[in-house]
Design a protein around this motif. Structure first.
Motif, short mmCIF file in Angstrom:
data_model
loop_
_atom_site.label_atom_id
_atom_site.label_comp_id
_atom_site.label_asym_id
_atom_site.label_seq_id
_atom_site.Cartn_x
_atom_site.Cartn_y
_atom_site.Cartn_z
N MET A 38 -6.52 5.65 4.02
CA MET A 38 -7.37 5.21 3.03
C MET A 38 -6.86 4.91 1.94
O MET A 38 -7.11 4.55 0.90
N ALA A 39 -5.71 5.36 1.30
CA ALA A 39 -4.34 4.19 0.62
C ALA A 39 -4.77 5.25 -0.81
O ALA A 39 -6.02 4.42 -1.73
N CYS A 40 -5.20 6.58 -1.39
CA CYS A 40 -6.38 7.48 -2.13
C CYS A 40 -5.71 6.77 -3.02
O CYS A 40 -6.20 6.44 -4.49
N GLY A 41 -4.35 6.83 -3.69
CA GLY A 41 -4.01 6.33 -4.68
C GLY A 41 -4.37 4.57 -5.27
O GLY A 41 -4.79 4.81 -6.80
N MET A 42 -3.95 4.21 -4.44
CA MET A 42 -4.49 2.91 -4.90
C MET A 42 -6.38 2.79 -4.98
O MET A 42 -7.01 2.18 -6.08
N PHE A 43 -7.02 3.73 -4.22
CA PHE A 43 -8.86 3.83 -4.44
C PHE A 43 -9.03 4.00 -5.68
O PHE A 43 -9.91 3.92 -6.26
#
Length: 346
Positions: free
Chosen positions: A67-72
């Motif tokens: 999910m790449a939460c930081g980039m999102f």
């Protein structure tokens, strides 16, 4: 009435159809803005997930990576400070893990088990939030309570009131979804479009994005043109997301996908249905632009109520434009939607 969708009979054919499937090209006419704190938010949110034991299963660990939460967070909510970027990244982790347990796992096919989980999730949103509740045994419930405490401490009063109500609307929609999924029933198009506005937690996510970026919209203006603009933004998120998540939804036999609904309603192939989604998105984007332009003009008319909240309206419109472009960019690059194998049941 819904139409039965027997994945057990059509799944192999659908997988063959997906061999040449391509996600339609979606473009937002707004610049992409990236929060400079996205790397910090990723690291902090992953530590937070570990502290609540949200990463203990192989499926959860895979989904956290995908999910790449930081980039999102940085793309979806680009104009908040470092603490806000972390809260948004935590919300993204929470929302996707909870939603995946529901969409892709057994919880979303067992109405009784869902009700037991919903009781704890609902109790996490006490008003006002107090100390951690030791009686919450579900890790996701304890994690949600922590997000709610952090949001409540910094959000405007308007957001504090709206977030729990929006979230509980999302939980109610999950009950309808569970009944459909247990019966493997595809809802009709009108029913699905109404359900999709709330079944992806878009309203509570919008509340959170507003709260973290200082959008304090008066109640008197929230249900007019600005409310319509919020609804358009949420539809642009979820309709495009259905095209990106088709492979995943077919794998987990989840009938709640606009591509599948259009296929059943109009007798289309998967690709033809996805292309229909693109046309719907283009029309909705045009609707969004028209309403956004109207709102920007109204704030300079002294006789119009929007002029009394000019800063909030202009900031809110910009926030929604940012969120659309950011959401599009994240979907294009996230491994979550590029994965073609190795799916793990949550």
């Amino acid at each position: 009435m819904g139409k039965p969708l027997l994945f057990s009979e059509s799944f192999e054919h659908d997988q063959l159809s997906l061999a040449g499937y391509r996600v339609p090209e979606f473009k937002a006419p707004f610049p992409v803005v990236l929060n400079p704190h996205h790397d910090f938010a990723e690291e902090a949110a992953l530590r937070w997930a570990h502290s609540f034991r949200l990463d203990e299963t192989p499926a959860a660990a895979q989904r956290l990576t995908d999910m790449a939460c930081g980039m999102f967070s940085g793309l979806w909510c680009p104009r908040t400070d470092r603490e806000g970027a972390v809260i948004m990244a935590e919300w993204i982790i929470w929302l996707f893990l909870w939603d995946d347990i529901f969409d892709d796992g057994p919880l979303g096919r067992d109405p009784t088990a869902l009700q037991d989980a919903l009781l704890q999730i609902d109790r996490a949103l006490v008003e006002p939030p107090g100390q951690p509740d030791d009686t919450l045994t579900f890790p996701l419930a304890r994690a949600l309570a922590d997000i709610w405490r952090a949001l409540h401490a910094r959000a405007p009063e308007t957001v504090r009131k709206r977030f729990p109500a929006s979230f509980r609307m999302y939980l109610r929609a999950m009950v309808d979804e569970t009944n459909n999924r247990a019966a493997e029933v595809v809802p009709d198009l009108d029913t699905y479009l109404r359900l999709r506005r709330v079944n992806a937690a878009t309203r509570s996510s919008l509340d959170l994005i507003e709260g973290l970026q200082g959008v304090d919209m008066p109640d008197a203006l929230r249900h007019g043109l600005y409310g319509e603009l919020r609804a358009f933004a949420s539809e642009l998120w979820v309709w495009t997301n259905d095209a990106y998540s088709l492979r995943k939804d077919l794998h987990y036999r989840n009938p709640h996908n606009l591509v599948l609904v259009l296929r059943e309603a109009r007798g289309l192939s998967l690709q033809e249905a996805a292309d229909q989604v693109r046309l719907m998105v283009e029309q909705r984007m045009w609707d969004f632009i028209q309403v956004a332009e109207r709102l920007r003009s109204l704030v300079d008319m002294p006789a119009d109520p929007h002029s009394t909240a000019k800063e909030a309206v202009l900031r809110g419109v910009q926030m929604l434009e940012d969120s659309i472009s950011g959401f599009y960019r994240w979907q294009e690059n996230a491994l979550r939607y590029r994965r073609t194998s190795g799916f793990l049941v949550p």
